[in-house]
Design a protein around this motif. Structure first.
Motif, PDB file in Angstrom:
ATOM      1  N   ALA A 555      -6.866 -55.157 -39.472  1.00 26.22           N
ATOM      2  CA  ALA A 555      -6.867 -56.571 -39.084  1.00 26.22           C
ATOM      3  C   ALA A 555      -6.056 -56.790 -37.810  1.00 26.22           C
ATOM      4  N   THR A 556      -4.906 -56.116 -37.707  1.00 25.59           N
ATOM      5  CA  THR A 556      -4.092 -56.232 -36.496  1.00 25.59           C
ATOM      6  C   THR A 556      -4.795 -55.591 -35.311  1.00 25.59           C
ATOM      7  N   ARG A 557      -5.487 -54.484 -35.552  1.00 27.08           N
ATOM      8  CA  ARG A 557      -6.288 -53.845 -34.499  1.00 27.08           C
ATOM      9  C   ARG A 557      -7.349 -54.811 -33.963  1.00 27.08           C
ATOM     10  N   ASP A 558      -8.042 -55.499 -34.869  1.00 27.90           N
ATOM     11  CA  ASP A 558      -9.075 -56.456 -34.452  1.00 27.90           C
ATOM     12  C   ASP A 558      -8.471 -57.618 -33.663  1.00 27.90           C
ATOM     13  N   TYR A 559      -7.275 -58.022 -34.047  1.00 21.40           N
ATOM     14  CA  TYR A 559      -6.560 -59.089 -33.336  1.00 21.40           C
ATOM     15  C   TYR A 559      -6.242 -58.653 -31.907  1.00 21.40           C
ATOM     16  N   ALA A 651      -6.528 -47.244 -25.937  1.00 23.67           N
ATOM     17  CA  ALA A 651      -5.716 -46.174 -26.534  1.00 23.67           C
ATOM     18  C   ALA A 651      -4.915 -46.704 -27.727  1.00 23.67           C
ATOM     19  N   ILE A 652      -4.388 -47.939 -27.599  1.00 24.65           N
ATOM     20  CA  ILE A 652      -3.649 -48.568 -28.710  1.00 24.65           C
ATOM     21  C   ILE A 652      -4.582 -48.742 -29.910  1.00 24.65           C
ATOM     22  N   ILE A 653      -5.786 -49.239 -29.642  1.00 20.11           N
ATOM     23  CA  ILE A 653      -6.779 -49.431 -30.711  1.00 20.11           C
ATOM     24  C   ILE A 653      -7.150 -48.091 -31.344  1.00 20.11           C
ATOM     25  N   LYS A 654      -7.252 -47.057 -30.513  1.00 16.80           N
ATOM     26  CA  LYS A 654      -7.579 -45.729 -31.036  1.00 16.80           C
ATOM     27  C   LYS A 654      -6.469 -45.209 -31.949  1.00 16.80           C
ATOM     28  N   ASN A 655      -5.208 -45.425 -31.562  1.00 21.91           N
ATOM     29  CA  ASN A 655      -4.081 -45.021 -32.421  1.00 21.91           C
ATOM     30  C   ASN A 655      -4.177 -45.688 -33.793  1.00 21.91           C
ATOM     31  N   LEU A 656      -4.512 -46.978 -33.785  1.00 17.12           N
ATOM     32  CA  LEU A 656      -4.619 -47.722 -35.041  1.00 17.12           C
ATOM     33  C   LEU A 656      -5.844 -47.279 -35.838  1.00 17.12           C
ATOM     34  N   ASP A 657      -6.927 -46.957 -35.138  1.00 18.98           N
ATOM     35  CA  ASP A 657      -8.111 -46.401 -35.819  1.00 18.98           C
ATOM     36  C   ASP A 657      -7.754 -45.092 -36.516  1.00 18.98           C
ATOM     37  N   ASN A 658      -6.992 -44.251 -35.827  1.00 16.44           N
ATOM     38  CA  ASN A 658      -6.570 -42.976 -36.413  1.00 16.44           C
ATOM     39  C   ASN A 658      -5.705 -43.199 -37.651  1.00 16.44           C
ATOM     40  N   ALA A 659      -4.777 -44.144 -37.551  1.00 15.32           N
ATOM     41  CA  ALA A 659      -3.898 -44.434 -38.692  1.00 15.32           C
ATOM     42  C   ALA A 659      -4.710 -44.915 -39.894  1.00 15.32           C
ATOM     43  N   LEU A 722       3.426 -52.263 -27.557  1.00 13.01           N
ATOM     44  CA  LEU A 722       2.281 -52.050 -28.447  1.00 13.01           C
ATOM     45  C   LEU A 722       1.930 -50.569 -28.561  1.00 13.01           C
ATOM     46  N   THR A 723       2.010 -49.864 -27.449  1.00 10.76           N
ATOM     47  CA  THR A 723       1.703 -48.427 -27.458  1.00 10.76           C
ATOM     48  C   THR A 723       2.690 -47.664 -28.342  1.00 10.76           C
ATOM     49  N   ASN A 724       3.981 -47.927 -28.147  1.00  7.43           N
ATOM     50  CA  ASN A 724       5.006 -47.241 -28.948  1.00  7.43           C
ATOM     51  C   ASN A 724       4.855 -47.549 -30.437  1.00  7.43           C
TER      52      ASN A 724
END
Length: 740
Positions: A555-559, A651-659, A722-724
């Motif tokens: 949900a945060t990724r979509d935001y 890249a931030i979205i990708k990190n969250l997708d991975n998580a 956001l990245t960190n």
């Protein structure tokens, strides 16, 4: 004390208790005078079962819920009475009935209360069996009682149709004030920030719930019944309060860094904190005014406090010997803080104006169809029920658990020849919940309340023998018992026990035996309920917490994705933005609620508690950082988004997708070292663009240049944060998966 008493007397819980007291007492008193007590009592039962699902919300849903409660409660009574005639079919019917009634809860909170109403009626039907014409008469009287309560409830509604929404709005404003004040406390140099963050997370759960109730009430009222002036005012206030919450979350900074940077200039941070407290006090005063239904007169001057903060920033620039160009990091940080709080003041003033009768409320930007999309849809399809017929469903496991426990309670009551077996069943139905923690808490509270109520009732019954006085005491205890059910369950259990015993005291001479049986049956039911939740397919929270975490991360990724889209496209904020924000807030609240339930479970079941708490805090920080970026780009006329910005966001979205993928069982995601290298290059690129613009200005720092520099600096800071955070979340998830 007077304010608390007034708040209690005007609360939804108290008004509901008064309604059911009127609906239950009127037929009992009337038919008692006609020497037909049993008829009056049956009508009162119908009113009680209907009352249970009469919770606030959209009017049509309320009416449908009450009618469903009435019919299901009556149907359950009829089914049990018919089944008791033949012992061969009784036990299969009992098992199927309890299981079916429990499964209704898959359709949401109101459906859970309808289910509870049916289970209560089923339990009480063992108090007296009916056959033939008597059964039809009994069922008809129960339906009549339900319809009588429905009429009383609707009468209360039309006397003050917006009072519930006003009370919810008042509570929302007061909770938002508390949220702002807690945010202000974070600015103390020696604040316990971990403790404050925990309180903020808990408060966000309450705010999510109340925003959902307001959306359901105000938007559906508008779309189904047209837009009245009062409904429009309340809806505007609600929309602004949601954005105030977003801005409050956006004011999340590195406090240690701030205190180091402004250690010698503490007056700057003090001015900001004083302003935050002032805004919280303004909302608190407004909330109390709405709650009391009195005319609001502001005692606070937020624009004056805002000006004081601006002067503190100017003073800092002068004393620190910094240029007023806005290119220094410290000045940019202060300007960012000022812009956020200025926007917040504007929105708080809008909320203030909506409750000023002389001011005409502004028109809503969105139409009814768009507003309806903000509602949480409820699907009542049979498919929802069949999809939950598996052990992966918490409701399915709870239904099986409850069915077996009720069956065990019934058998134990018959084997031990207990006088009122149905009290055991009532205790089981009231106490048992899908989660272990809540069942444990209710078991303890129910026992304490029953023992306290029994002791007090014994003392009163020993002295008072007048049935009129006992009747008055019973009615008083009934109102107080139902009023405290949601607020303080031990007190509610105490008053309900008193109410039951006083009623028996009016009807039975051997009341001491009744008290003893009541306590014994409650203890048996409590032990059965608690044991069943511990041993029969328990719903330990550590098993479902990863799912809540995954939903929150997504949900945060979509935001964040919506923020990126808006930064690229500019223009009006699309509906998808507040929808994504709403889901992110709700899922973060659900995650915290799940974690809180986990802390109530046995230590042996609190697996990886510290790691999960770290992720809860990281996810909240990620949401705050995203809200900060979102609030910034909404409040400014921004420049074109660069390729570097989009690459970093992706890249931030990708990190969250991975998580999220790591939390899905069976998925293995290799560590991506190349992305970090790419991000470093992109950040270097963004900084190079900024330096190039500085050189191109040739020292001419006009307003346009200042705005560009503020934007580039602050966007870079937000992206770094956001990245960190996204990397730390992925790393923390990997640790959890490694140790599972």
């Amino acid at each position: 004390m007077n304010r608390q008493l007034q708040k209690f007397l005007e609360s939804t819980d108290f008004i509901r208790a008064v309604k059911v007291a009127i609906a239950a007492a009127t037929p009992v008193i009337l038919f008692s005078y006609l020497d037909l007590f049993s008829i009056g009592f049956t009508i009162a039962l119908g009113a009680l079962f209907t009352f249970i699902s009469d919770i606030p919300g959209n009017l049509r849903h309320r009416i449908n819920g009450m009618l469903a409660s009435n019919l299901i409660a009556t149907g359950s009574t009829v089914i049990v009475s018919l089944a008791t005639v033949n012992h061969w079919i009784f036990y299969p019917v009992l098992i199927l009935l309890v299981f079916f009634l429990s499964m209704i809860a898959v359709y949401g909170h109101r459906a859970t209360l309808v289910s509870f109403s049916g289970l209560l009626a089923m339990s009480l039907s063992f108090a007296h069996s009916y056959t033939g014409w008597d059964l039809l008469e009994h069922a008809g009287l129960m339906i009549a009682g339900g319809l009588f309560y429905l009429c009383i409830s609707m009468t209360f509604h039309y006397i003050r149709p917006y009072r519930y929404a006003e009370l919810q709005m008042a509570e929302c404003i007061l909770l938002t004030a508390r949220y702002l004040k807690l945010r202000g406390k974070l600015w103390d140099a020696h604040a316990n920030r971990d403790k404050i963050t925990e309180k903020l997370l808990t408060l966000q759960i309450e705010l999510n719930d109340i925003h959902e109730k307001l959306r359901e009430t105000l938007i559906r009222n508008r779309t189904k019944s047209g837009s009245s002036n009062q409904n429009r005012r309340l809806l505007i206030a609600h929309i602004e309060l949601e954005e105030i919450l977003e801005l409050a979350m956006a004011t999340s900074f590195d406090y240690e860094k701030l205190h180091q940077a402004f250690g010698k200039y503490s007056y700057v941070l003090n001015a900001y904190q004083h302003l935050a407290y002032n805004l919280a006090a303004l909302l608190n005063q407004l909330g109390q005014s709405v709650e009391k239904g009195k005319k609001y007169t502001s005692e606070h001057r937020p624009y004056k406090e805002l000006e004081s903060f601006k002067k503190a920033i100017d003073r800092y620039e002068a004393e620190a010997g910094l240029s007023s160009s806005g290119t220094s990091e410290e000045v940019l940080m202060l300007i960012n803080m000022f812009n956020y709080v200025e926007k917040q003041v504007e929105k708080i003033k809008v909320v203030e104006y909506t409750f000023t009768p002389a001011v005409k409320p502004k028109e809503l930007k969105r139409g009814d169809r768009e507003l309806e999309k903000l509602l949480t849809l409820h699907h009542y399809s049979p498919i929802t029920l069949t999809q939950n017929l598996s052990f992966s469903s918490t409701i399915f496991r709870h239904s099986l658990r409850l069915t077996l426990t009720v069956l065990a309670g019934f058998l134990i009551g018959n084997i031990l020849t207990i006088q009122n077996t149905y009290w055991i069943l009532l205790t089981i139905v009231v106490i048992m919940r899908p989660g272990y923690g809540l069942t444990k808490q209710r078991s303890y509270h129910r026992t304490i309340g029953t023992l306290a109520g029994g002791a007090i009732a014994f003392g009163i019954i020993s002295i008072v023998h007048n049935t009129t006085i006992l009747g008055i005491l019973a009615m008083t205890c009934m109102v107080l018992g139902f009023s405290f059910t949601q607020r303080n369950y031990p007190i509610a259990a105490t008053f309900i026990t008193l109410y039951v015993i006083f009623v028996y005291g009016m009807l039975s001479p051997d009341i001491q035996d009744v008290i003893l049986f009541r306590i014994t049956d409650t203890l048996i039911g409590t032990v059965l309920a608690f044991s069943a939740n511990h041993f029969l397919w328990p719903s330990w929270e550590f098993l479902s917490l990863p799912t809540f975490l995954e939903d929150s991360i997504k949900a945060t990724r979509d935001y964040i994705r919506e923020i990126s889209v808006f930064y690229n496209k500019k223009g009006e904020v699309p509906l998808s933005y507040p929808l994504a924000r709403k889901h992110a807030f709700i899922e973060t609240g659900n995650l915290m609620a799940s974690f809180q339930r986990m802390t109530q479970e046995p230590k042996s079941r609190q697996k990886q508690l510290r790691q999960f708490y770290t992720l809860v805090v990281l996810n909240h920080a990620l949401l705050s950082s995203a809200a900060s970026l979102g609030a910034f780009i909404q409040s400014r006329k921004t420049t074109k988004a660069s390729e570097a910005f989009n690459a970093i966001t992706n890249a931030i979205i990708k990190n969250l997708d991975n998580a999220a993928a790591l939390l899905t069982e069976g998925q293995k995601i290799p560590v991506d070292t190349e992305t970090r290298k790419m991000l470093n290059l992109r950040f270097t690129e963004l900084k190079a663009i900024r330096e190039k613009e500085i050189r191109a200005s040739n020292g001419v720092h006009d307003d346009t240049f200042k705005l560009k520099m503020e934007e580039s600096q602050l966007v870079i800071q937000h992206l770094i944060g956001l990245t960190n955070l996204s990397e730390n979340i992925e790393k923390a998830v990997r640790e959890i998966q490694k140790n599972r």
